[in-house]
Design a protein around this motif. Structure first.
Motif, PDB file in Angstrom:
ATOM      1  N   ALA A  96      11.363 -48.832  33.116  1.00 34.67           N
ATOM      2  CA  ALA A  96      10.695 -48.410  31.880  1.00 34.67           C
ATOM      3  C   ALA A  96      10.478 -46.912  31.938  1.00 34.67           C
ATOM      4  O   ALA A  96       9.811 -46.412  32.848  1.00 34.67           O
ATOM      5  CB  ALA A  96       9.364 -49.128  31.727  1.00 34.67           C
ATOM      6  N   LEU A  97      11.042 -46.184  30.979  1.00 34.52           N
ATOM      7  CA  LEU A  97      10.882 -44.735  30.904  1.00 34.52           C
ATOM      8  C   LEU A  97      10.261 -44.404  29.552  1.00 34.52           C
ATOM      9  O   LEU A  97      10.933 -44.369  28.533  1.00 34.52           O
ATOM     10  CB  LEU A  97      12.239 -44.038  31.058  1.00 34.52           C
ATOM     11  N   SER A 101       4.003 -48.486  25.120  1.00 34.68           N
ATOM     12  CA  SER A 101       4.798 -49.480  24.403  1.00 34.68           C
ATOM     13  C   SER A 101       6.077 -49.807  25.158  1.00 34.68           C
ATOM     14  O   SER A 101       6.471 -50.975  25.263  1.00 34.68           O
ATOM     15  CB  SER A 101       5.131 -48.973  23.000  1.00 34.68           C
ATOM     16  N   VAL A 102       6.732 -48.779  25.669  1.00 36.25           N
ATOM     17  CA  VAL A 102       7.958 -48.993  26.441  1.00 36.25           C
ATOM     18  C   VAL A 102       7.659 -49.786  27.704  1.00 36.25           C
ATOM     19  O   VAL A 102       8.379 -50.731  28.047  1.00 36.25           O
ATOM     20  CB  VAL A 102       8.628 -47.646  26.771  1.00 36.25           C
ATOM     21  N   MET A 103       6.587 -49.418  28.399  1.00 36.62           N
ATOM     22  CA  MET A 103       6.263 -50.140  29.633  1.00 36.62           C
ATOM     23  C   MET A 103       5.883 -51.586  29.345  1.00 36.62           C
ATOM     24  O   MET A 103       6.306 -52.503  30.070  1.00 36.62           O
ATOM     25  CB  MET A 103       5.149 -49.412  30.384  1.00 36.62           C
ATOM     26  N   ASP A 104       5.085 -51.817  28.309  1.00 38.35           N
ATOM     27  CA  ASP A 104       4.701 -53.184  27.965  1.00 38.35           C
ATOM     28  C   ASP A 104       5.925 -54.029  27.643  1.00 38.35           C
ATOM     29  O   ASP A 104       6.089 -55.150  28.127  1.00 38.35           O
ATOM     30  CB  ASP A 104       3.741 -53.176  26.770  1.00 38.35           C
ATOM     31  N   VAL A 142      10.458 -51.033  37.415  1.00 37.43           N
ATOM     32  CA  VAL A 142       9.960 -49.724  37.839  1.00 37.43           C
ATOM     33  C   VAL A 142       9.400 -49.019  36.616  1.00 37.43           C
ATOM     34  O   VAL A 142      10.032 -49.015  35.552  1.00 37.43           O
ATOM     35  CB  VAL A 142      11.085 -48.886  38.476  1.00 37.43           C
ATOM     36  N   ALA A 143       8.232 -48.425  36.748  1.00 38.27           N
ATOM     37  CA  ALA A 143       7.583 -47.717  35.640  1.00 38.27           C
ATOM     38  C   ALA A 143       7.668 -46.215  35.850  1.00 38.27           C
ATOM     39  O   ALA A 143       7.313 -45.712  36.924  1.00 38.27           O
ATOM     40  CB  ALA A 143       6.125 -48.141  35.529  1.00 38.27           C
ATOM     41  N   ILE A 144       8.143 -45.508  34.829  1.00 39.54           N
ATOM     42  CA  ILE A 144       8.108 -44.042  34.819  1.00 39.54           C
ATOM     43  C   ILE A 144       7.408 -43.657  33.524  1.00 39.54           C
ATOM     44  O   ILE A 144       7.991 -43.725  32.443  1.00 39.54           O
ATOM     45  CB  ILE A 144       9.526 -43.430  34.885  1.00 39.54           C
TER      46      ILE A 144
END
Length: 395
Positions: A96-97, A101-104, A142-144
């Motif tokens: 997720a970059l 909202s993108v991470m969720d 992976v979260a960015i």
């Protein structure tokens, strides 16, 4: 009020600080083919963040595909589409970059992609979800993070909107923590002032709510107070001078601490209330909706004297060092909103009517879709109580 016991589980490895994206290729990544999830906007590409991330992944020997359709409020339809794309491409982890909202959306894609169903709501709760157990293990992710607002990089659920049913529901699992999170404030320097404020207040409310919740405890208190103090001191600077890396770093730290607040305790019904608002009006930014109702929400609890000392503590943490009574918290919160330019937000600008019927419908929706957070409130409420908060917030 705080419990003296806690159960802390937050297994994400966090690389925090300016320049940390440059170290992604050095990490032990959880697979060899990644789906990189970004928003449907232009900023991630225009600012070079996507190319930098792809370069880092390729340097680590990872093959990549890109999914770029996530909107400001992630929907069931787009999350399903991303999961289907992950299946088709045979990826073995998700990156997720972007912002919350993108991470969720990305973490829920990672949960849903390995499952046999084609309907995400089979694994959702609320009034229309089936709440079925997962059949297969989740994909790692992976979260960015490129914003400081939701703390989603260190928690295990994503909030997804079902536009057909006007539901906005937390979907996740106990194993859905990111394997790795990169919190690099340099990626946040380009966030515009208004959204810096919205996101900062979202992070703040995670900790303010958590600090008065009946789930709080010494571990949660520690991260909540760190978050409240850093946002109170540094958010106005981050809003007015977005290029100030010291301010961006402090707000990013506060945001991650507020993510831990959700791991160690919980938000309260204010978040349920706002999710109902943006379920009916998806164009409403989450942090803006929370800000609109915040003063009346906390005024309600102050009027019930459920945790007077905690409100005084929070007022002092926000910078009102001479606070002596719980009402001083409202002055401190209002002053911070004024300093960040968000004190005059109007529900009417987003299509709300302010009627009692609308307020009661929102109250019932909030309780039906995210009732678990009402159970974390410092006291009991009725639907009429919640409707009254909406009505008093309206302008």
């Amino acid at each position: 009020m705080a419990r003296n016991t806690f159960n802390a589980y937050a297994p994400t490895r966090v690389l925090f600080g300016p320049g940390q994206l440059n170290h992604l290729h050095e990490q032990a990544l959880p697979g060899k083919k990644a789906m990189v999830v970004i928003s449907n906007g232009r900023s991630t590409r225009a600012n070079g963040y996507l190319d930098r991330t792809l370069d880092e992944l390729h340097a680590a020997g990872v093959e990549t595909v890109v999914f770029d359709k996530v909107g400001a409020n992630p929907t069931k339809q787009v999350t399903e589409e991303g999961a289907f794309f992950a299946r088709e491409q045979g990826v073995d982890f998700v990156v997720a970059l972007g912002g919350g909202s993108v991470m969720d959306s990305a973490k829920v894609m990672a949960m849903f992609a390995p499952q046999p169903s084609d309907d995400l709501w089979d694994y959702a709760g609320g009034t229309t979800g089936k709440g079925l157990p997962l059949v297969n293990p989740e994909l790692p992710w992976v979260a960015i993070t490129t914003t400081a607002g939701t703390g989603s990089e260190v928690d295990s659920a994503g909030v997804i909107s079902n536009v057909e049913t006007h539901e906005k529901i937390g979907v996740g699992s106990a194993n859905l923590f990111a394997t790795l999170a990169i919190v690099d404030p340099e990626l946040m320097l380009s966030v515009p002032p208004t959204f810096t404020a919205y996101q900062g207040f979202d992070a703040l409310f995670h900790s303010l709510e958590g600090h008065i919740s009946n789930a709080t405890n010494p571990m949660a208190d520690m991260v909540q107070m760190a978050a409240i103090e850093n946002i109170g001191r540094w958010l106005p600077t981050a809003v007015s001078d977005g290029g100030n890396l010291e301010a961006r770093t402090a707000v990013a730290f506060a945001n991650t601490m507020s993510g831990y607040s959700m791991d160690f305790s919980a938000c309260t019904s204010e978040h349920s209330m706002e999710h109902a608002m943006s379920a009916y009006h998806p164009e409403l930014p989450h942090g803006a909706g929370l800000t609109m109702i915040s003063l009346e929400y906390f005024r309600f609890w102050i009027g019930h004297h459920v945790c007077d000392e905690r409100f005084v503590e929070m007022a002092r943490a926000l910078g009102k060092t001479d606070a002596e009574k719980p009402e001083d918290f409202l002055d401190a919160l209002r002053a911070l909103q004024e300093a960040c330019g968000v004190a005059d937000l109007k529900m009417s600008d987003y299509g709300f009517t302010g009627t009692h019927e609308e307020a009661l419908e929102l109250a019932r929706c909030a309780r039906a879709t995210m009732g678990a957070l009402f159970a974390c409130d410092p006291g009991e409420t009725t639907d009429e109580d919640i409707a009254g908060i909406y009505e008093r917030s309206y302008r």
